[in-house]
Design a protein around this motif. Structure first.
Motif: not given
Length: 414
Positions: A210-223
């Motif tokens: 979460i801290d290192n992927y720039p899009l993790s906060k808003k851009g990730v739709r599926s995990v």
């Protein structure tokens, strides 16, 4: 072929046995000199000469495209050289001891066919259309060809629908001092990946991601988390921090509990898949039904879920939920089917695969109450017989897909 650069100084050349022009040993090989190799290591065949003296070498292999070949002793070659070098060089004149006036000649450019080929392979408009035809694996290789190809291929449009799979051991690099450093995920961010599958990760790994992927906060739709040791605390942090997350899969994660679902599930989730998680039972379904009013798709593989759980779904989910997959839910019987068809009347896809206690009566309930079904999976239900097919044929007129693997059919109905 002629290679020539703007001269800086003219010194007397000499001619070797094979007719190649060679500089005296004192002439340095600067950036302005020309060098040509022919099929052998460059260290042995590199020829350097003053840029004011052109060299004529044997023709290149015929397999190379867009080269015009002439023999060294051909008059046509000398005529061509004369036309390129100017009127100071007459046909038949030897190519050594050229007049000083040739010092001011501009450098030769590539032949037009070669220039055209280079322009085509680097034309971004053309590449944007051409690279659509390659597979994902091929795109990963082609992105390493050059900076322009990488620039084109790293546009998010080329990676839509692709889910990178990251294993825990691949998330760190070992530093010389023995410490571990989380890998850079900038290349993933440039391609705009919105979906990730994380395998074997812990709570700490998820926080680092979460801290290192720039899009993790808003851009990730599926995990998708598989065979991971995520706990209730890690699940809560992940769903709180990743505010764009709408699709969640938990597979083989045995360290979170039903209490973790109650504390972490967020109403923005529209798709949830839980499989092979030993702590999931009826109370987990209660948490899902209460906390996910916008749920459209639920996949569940849980050995301890009973008929009672099928009555937990709310009226809101009765309108929003269109896909329900119950895999190997061994405790669910026809009574659970009764609860399910009344709670979720708008289902269009239903799987009861491996629900071994379902019988023909359960299929009859499905056929009579779920008339919108387009897909039905009854595989691995040993108590279903030909009679179930009759119920399906009579009532499910919108059905497009029917899966009947490993069930006891005699073929009488057919």
């Amino acid at each position: 072929m002629l290679n020539m650069s703007t001269p800086s100084e003219l010194k007397s050349p000499c001619v070797t046995r094979n007719g190649m022009v060679k500089l005296p040993p004192s002439q340095p090989n600067g950036l302005g000199s020309a060098s040509i190799t022919k099929g052998t290591p460059a260290a042995k065949n590199r020829l350097c000469q003053s840029s004011s003296v052109p060299s004529i070498l044997p023709p290149p292999p015929s397999s190379l495209p867009y080269h015009h070949h002439h023999h060294l002793d051909s008059p046509g070659m000398l005529n061509s050289a004369a036309s390129l070098l100017g009127s100071d060089l007459e046909p038949g004149m030897p190519l050594v001891g050229l007049k000083p006036s040739l010092r001011q000649l501009p450098p030769l450019t590539l032949p037009k066919p070669m220039l055209l080929e280079r322009q085509l392979v680097l034309d971004e408009k053309l590449l944007n259309r051409l690279l659509w035809y390659f597979t994902t694996a091929e795109k990963c290789v082609l992105a390493q060809v050059c900076k322009i190809w990488r620039k084109v291929l790293y546009q998010p449009k080329f990676w839509e629908g692709v889910t990178p799979i990251l294993h825990a051991k691949e998330l760190y690099t070992l530093l010389p001092n023995g410490e571990k450093e989380f890998v850079s995920l900038q290349a993933f961010a440039l391609r705009g990946f919105q979906s990730f599958c994380l395998v074997g990760v812990s709570d700490l790994d998820i926080c680092e991601f979460i801290d290192n992927y720039p899009l993790s906060k808003k851009g990730v739709r599926s995990v998708s988390l598989k065979r991971s040791t995520i706990t209730d605390a890690g699940l809560e942090v992940m769903l709180e921090q990743m505010q764009g997350l709408m699709h969640l899969e938990l597979s083989g994660c045995n360290d979170f509990t039903e209490a973790g679902l109650w504390s972490s599930l967020n109403a923005r989730l529209t798709s949830l898949s839980v499989s092979d998680c030993i702590n999931v039972a009826d109370d987990a379904i209660a948490a899902i039904s209460q906390l996910l009013p916008n749920l459209s798709e639920l996949s569940l593989q849980a050995y301890h879920v009973t008929d009672t759980a099928m009555a937990y779904f709310t009226a809101k989910q009765g309108y929003t939920t269109h896909t329900l997959r119950l895999h190997s839910c061994w405790e669910i019987t026809n009574h659970g089917v009764v609860n399910m068809v009344h709670s979720l009347p708008n289902l269009t896809a239903l799987s009861l695969s491996g629900c071994s206690k379902i019988t023909d009566d359960g299929v009859e309930l499905v056929a009579e109450n779920l008339r919108k079904l387009r897909s039905l999976d009854l595989s691995w239900c040993p108590r279903i017989t030909d009679m179930a097919l009759e119920y399906i044929a009579c009532d499910l007129h919108k059905l497009e897909e029917l899966v009947l693997d490993r069930i006891n059919l005699t073929g009488t109905f057919l």
